[in-house]
Enzyme design. Structure first.
Site, PDB file in Angstrom:
ATOM      1  N   ASP A 125      -5.054  -8.798   4.580  1.00 25.56           N
ATOM      2  CA  ASP A 125      -5.885  -8.698   5.780  1.00 25.56           C
ATOM      3  C   ASP A 125      -5.001  -9.012   6.977  1.00 25.56           C
ATOM      4  OD1 ASP A 125      -8.103  -8.536   7.585  1.00 25.56           O
ATOM      5  OD2 ASP A 125      -9.419  -9.148   5.953  1.00 25.56           O
ATOM      6  N   GLY A 160      -1.505  -7.707   6.617  1.00 23.33           N
ATOM      7  CA  GLY A 160      -1.439  -6.252   6.701  1.00 23.33           C
ATOM      8  C   GLY A 160      -2.683  -5.655   7.302  1.00 23.33           C
ATOM      9  N   ASP A 161      -2.745  -4.333   7.249  1.00 24.16           N
ATOM     10  CA  ASP A 161      -3.817  -3.562   7.850  1.00 24.16           C
ATOM     11  C   ASP A 161      -4.173  -2.457   6.871  1.00 24.16           C
ATOM     12  OD1 ASP A 161      -5.296  -1.622   9.313  1.00 24.16           O
ATOM     13  OD2 ASP A 161      -4.401  -2.273  11.188  1.00 24.16           O
ATOM     14  N   PHE A 162      -5.472  -2.315   6.545  1.00 24.64           N
ATOM     15  CA  PHE A 162      -5.824  -1.314   5.539  1.00 24.64           C
ATOM     16  C   PHE A 162      -5.695   0.123   6.034  1.00 24.64           C
ATOM     17  CE2 PHE A 162     -10.059  -3.448   6.562  1.00 24.64           C
ATOM     18  CZ  PHE A 162     -10.368  -2.629   7.634  1.00 24.64           C
ATOM     19  N   HIS A 199     -18.288   0.101   4.713  1.00 27.53           N
ATOM     20  CA  HIS A 199     -19.544   0.319   5.452  1.00 27.53           C
ATOM     21  C   HIS A 199     -19.375   0.078   6.952  1.00 27.53           C
ATOM     22  CE1 HIS A 199     -21.230  -4.092   4.975  1.00 27.53           C
ATOM     23  NE2 HIS A 199     -20.041  -4.060   5.523  1.00 27.53           N
TER      24      HIS A 199
END
Length: 350
Positions: free
Chosen positions: A209, A235-237, A255
């Site tokens: 995250d 990190g970054d998805f 969502h």
């Protein structure tokens, strides 16, 4: 008529009365918000009290409080006794603070201005497709949480409480222990991953995250006694993800996003799986149920819509989204509740 009023209990009412009852939601929500903010359930923990006693303890106007409590009791929250005192029941007990299963913070969040003000602009979303929150506040939902520390803290408490409850349901209903290494993508401060690793001591975990979020995860893992089995990766998805894990979890992540951005996140997971036919994507979300049937996911879907343009999805919507990202669903999740969607990468066509 006693107990919590819901779709099943209103079936015997005339159609026009059922219709008008549906418009009372805003009134009921505000009543629950008031009794939650005043801590009425905590005051009743040691036994029934009169309205005057509750008003004195809560610093409220007795007559006004009594009329609010009467509405709460009519909808199954607290019990009004024959002598006029109010007592806790099972529903009211869920409004107590600091107890297992407490819903107090979620009730406070659901009744907070940042939600009802957004719903006041629902027509804007219906006409334009744009998030109502941005029309109401002039900035995004997450920018608002950063600018208003109290709102941010309330949202965090509410989501943490929800995560505790959903984590238990998900861990009880799916065997995460099948996998040797699991990466929790967008896993926040690691609450779900910590509970998962505590439940399955043979599993190792990776938390991914934003740097400012995962910086607070170490304490969570230490308290759960699983710190030696966790790798924390800032990190970054939307960017490259750690490769080589047996399964990748996306819990309450997709969502938040429309299909285009959700597909982009799924694409990063597919890259991380590197075509491993045994690798799995595990999506943990509320699965919307069939048409004309009650389930809370249909209301949660509106929350996603008005806050930031995301959505809750039905099984067919999930299958369609997964197909665009090169995945297929391999289990049969139950609709109308939180579910684990087990997905595998589809081999690339030659």
């Amino acid at each position: 008529m006693t107990g919590v009023v819901g779709p099943a209990m209103t079936a015997a009412l005339p159609p026009h009365v059922r219709l008008l009852l549906l418009t009372d939601g805003k009134r009921i929500s505000r009543v629950l918000h008031v009794v939650a903010e005043l801590g009425i359930a905590d005051e009743l923990a040691d036994g029934p009290l009169t309205v005057a006693e509750l008003a004195e303890r809560a610093g409220a106007h007795a007559d006004s409080l009594g009329r609010v409590l009467r509405v709460a009791a009519a909808f199954g929250v607290f019990a009004e006794e024959a002598d006029g005192r109010y007592a806790l029941n099972d529903v009211g007990a869920a409004l107590r603070s600091g107890v297992p299963g407490s819903q107090r913070d979620m009730v406070l969040y659901n009744g907070d201005e940042m939600l009802w003000r957004s719903y006041g602009r629902l027509m804007h979303t219906v006409r334009t497709g744009e998030p109502a929150f941005e029309a109401a506040y002039g900035h995004t939902f997450f920018e608002h949480l950063e600018q208003d520390p109290e709102a941010g803290a309330l949202f965090d408490r509410a989501m943490t409480g929800m995560s505790h409850a959903t984590a238990r349901m998900l861990l009880d209903g799916y065997d995460f222990g099948r996998f040797g290494e699991i990466a929790d993508i967008g896993g926040g401060r690691g609450l779900f991953l910590a509970q998962l690793l505590a439940r399955f001591p043979q599993v190792r975990g990776t938390l991914v995250d934003r740097p400012t979020v995962v910086a607070e995860a170490e304490k969570q893992f230490e308290e759960a006694g699983v710190a030696e089995r966790v790798e924390v990766v800032p990190g970054d998805f939307f960017e490259e993800l750690p490769k080589g894990r047996d399964a990748y979890v996306l819990k309450a992540v997709l969502h938040d996003w429309d299909d285009e951005k959700a597909a982009a996140i799924l694409g990063r997971v597919r890259e991380a799986l590197a075509g491993d036919p045994e690798g799995r994507l595990l999506i943990c979300e509320f699965l919307v149920g069939p048409a004309n049937e009650w389930d809370r996911g249909k209301l949660l879907d509106l929350d996603m819509l008005v806050r930031f343009g995301g959505r809750e999805r039905s099984e067919q919507q999930w299958r369609s989204l997964l197909a665009t990202a090169g995945f297929e669903l391999v289990n049969e999740p139950v609709a109308g509740r939180w579910a684990v969607l087990e997905c595998r990468p589809v081999p690339a066509a030659r």
